[in-house]
Enzyme design. Structure first.
Site, mmCIF file in Angstrom:
data_model
loop_
_atom_site.group_PDB
_atom_site.id
_atom_site.type_symbol
_atom_site.label_atom_id
_atom_site.label_comp_id
_atom_site.label_asym_id
_atom_site.label_seq_id
_atom_site.Cartn_x
_atom_site.Cartn_y
_atom_site.Cartn_z
ATOM 1 N N ASP A 212 1.892 3.944 2.859
ATOM 2 C CA ASP A 212 0.881 4.822 2.268
ATOM 3 C C ASP A 212 1.510 5.977 1.482
ATOM 4 O O ASP A 212 1.649 5.871 0.266
ATOM 5 C CB ASP A 212 -0.071 5.354 3.364
ATOM 6 N N ASP A 213 1.853 7.065 2.159
ATOM 7 C CA ASP A 213 2.434 8.253 1.506
ATOM 8 C C ASP A 213 3.630 8.721 2.338
ATOM 9 O O ASP A 213 3.559 9.736 3.043
ATOM 10 C CB ASP A 213 1.385 9.374 1.427
ATOM 11 N N HIS B 73 0.869 -1.190 0.000
ATOM 12 C CA HIS B 73 0.000 0.000 0.000
ATOM 13 C C HIS B 73 0.896 1.227 0.000
ATOM 14 O O HIS B 73 1.338 1.701 1.040
ATOM 15 C CB HIS B 73 -0.916 -0.040 1.240
ATOM 16 N N HIS C 41 -9.551 1.273 -1.218
ATOM 17 C CA HIS C 41 -9.452 1.892 0.104
ATOM 18 C C HIS C 41 -10.864 1.852 0.699
ATOM 19 O O HIS C 41 -11.827 2.308 0.061
ATOM 20 C CB HIS C 41 -9.023 3.348 -0.013
ATOM 21 N N GLU D 265 -11.180 3.580 6.052
ATOM 22 C CA GLU D 265 -10.126 4.456 6.591
ATOM 23 C C GLU D 265 -10.831 5.546 7.413
ATOM 24 O O GLU D 265 -10.706 5.581 8.632
ATOM 25 C CB GLU D 265 -9.301 5.058 5.452
HETATM 26 N N1 HPA Z 1 -6.512 7.472 1.399
HETATM 27 C C1 HPA Z 1 -7.179 7.802 0.298
HETATM 28 N N2 HPA Z 1 -6.596 8.293 -0.772
HETATM 29 C C2 HPA Z 1 -5.282 8.460 -0.773
HETATM 30 C C3 HPA Z 1 -4.531 8.124 0.344
HETATM 31 C C4 HPA Z 1 -5.184 7.585 1.486
HETATM 32 O O1 HPA Z 1 -4.591 7.256 2.539
HETATM 33 N N3 HPA Z 1 -3.249 8.412 0.024
HETATM 34 C C5 HPA Z 1 -3.228 8.874 -1.236
HETATM 35 N N4 HPA Z 1 -4.465 8.899 -1.723
HETATM 36 ZN ZN ZN Z 2 -3.627 4.823 0.630
#
Ligand code: HPA
Ligand code: ZN
Length: 343
Positions: A283-284, A22, A202, A205
């Site tokens: 993630d990022d 991810h 996703h 979250e």
């Molecule tokens: N959630 C949803 N969209 C996204 C995310 C995330 O954590 N990171 C980059 N796009």
């Molecule tokens: Zn993500």
């Protein structure tokens, strides 16, 4: 935890071979590279320095992050920009003993600005190829649909991707979750499945457990990305556990976007205890303060995870990945060998 124990855990996390499942490639663009690419493309950023930009990485929710993340991705124009961003991540991945990675990319973020779909995917794929040859990192690509945009835009993107079908393994769903349930994209995902793609999304979250049900039942996902809110629904937990549907959990992301208020409250351990197939991911990482090993360490320290727990999480990453069976076996064996030697 004693300093020596922490160092030993850190060394174990650093050394164990693992997969990342991810990871948004646009979320790996570090401020230094963002400024460099902006400069060579003759673009001005809203921030005057790397420090000022980093200072803006303070988010109260997913949307506040997305606003800055899409702005940052705006510097990417040429195939080489996508190559350089991806290569920087792969060097980092190699330094962290990531031996397999499954990368999300968001073509709509770029094609909506007039960037060619081909420039995006060719730049990313060339870097993945080089990493395969130079570092031995295996990989696959997951094309994400932006859920804040409409179905027609998603279908157009899916159609554009068909020319590059051989480079894409799965279709995913990301961006602003609440108010954009998976059901909005059922027809798009039906078509993706007909075309032979795997699917992920996703879900859970910020959104409710119902969105996780929709991802499973309507989008036929092989994995759920995040999935935190699955724990609100006992029936859903049983469904996920009995079908061994992996959750790609992202601890530092959850903390930075206030999905959890303290790492000590992170649901990862409860997920494991309930028999869910959990993986750890970044993630990022350029925005959330850590790459994969930092995510493992943060959650291990907060939840008092053992080396055996870490080993199982690494094994889960291989069990859950989309690599060919023989590659999966090879990677699982590499982690087992490391665990045996270390223990
Ligand atoms: N959630 C949803 N969209 C996204 C995310 C995330 O954590 N990171 C980059 N796009
Ligand atoms: Zn993500």
């Amino acid at each position: 935890m004693k300093k020596r124990d922490k160092e030993s855990l850190e060394e174990f996390i650093k050394g164990i071979p693992k997969a990342e499942l991810h990871l948004h490639i646009e979320g790996t663009l570090e401020p230094e590279l963002m400024f460099k690419i902006a400069c060579r493309n003759g673009l001005d950023l809203k921030y005057s320095s790397v420090e000022e930009l980093r200072g803006a990485y303070d988010f109260n929710n997913l949307q506040e992050f997305l606003d800055i993340y899409y702005q940052g991705a705006g510097v990417l124009i040429k195939e080489q920009d996508f190559y350089d961003m991806t290569w920087a991540y792969l060097e980092k991945a190699h330094s962290q003993n990531i031996i397999h990675t499954e990368i999300f990319f968001d073509p709509q973020t770029h094609t909506d600005r007039g960037v060619e779909f081909g420039s995006v995917i060719k730049g990313i794929s060339r870097a993945l190829n080089d990493a395969r040859n130079i570092f031995g990192i295996s990989s696959c690509l997951i094309m994400c649909i932006l859920r804040h945009l409409d179905e027609d835009a998603a279908l157009k993107t899916l159609n554009e991707s068909l020319e590059f079908k051989h480079l894409i393994t799965a279709i995913g769903l990301d961006s602003a979750e609440v108010g954009n349930p998976p059901s909005r994209f059922q027809r798009v995902f039906d078509k993706a499945i007909q075309e032979g793609f795997l699917t992920v999304a996703h879900a859970g979250e910020e959104g409710p457990s119902e969105y996780v049900w929709e991802a499973l039942n309507l989008l036929k996902v092989s994995r759920v990305d995040h999935g935190n809110h699955s724990l609100d629904d006992d029936k859903l937990v049983i469904e996920l556990a009995s079908r061994s549907i992996p959750l790609t959990v992202c601890p530092l992301s959850n903390l930075k976007l206030k999905v959890v208020s303290d790492m000590k409250d992170h649901p990862l351990k409860r997920m494991i205890e309930k028999g869910l197939l959990v993986t750890v991911n970044s993630d990022d990482p350029a925005y959330f303060g850590g790459y994969l090993n930092e995510n493992y360490l943060a959650v291990a320290m907060a939840l008092d995870l053992s080396k055996e727990d870490i080993f199982k999480l690494a094994q889960n990453s291989f069990i859950s990945c989309f690599a060919e069976d023989n590659r999966k076996r090879e990677m699982t064996e590499m982690a087992a060998q490391f665990y045996k030697r270390f223990a």
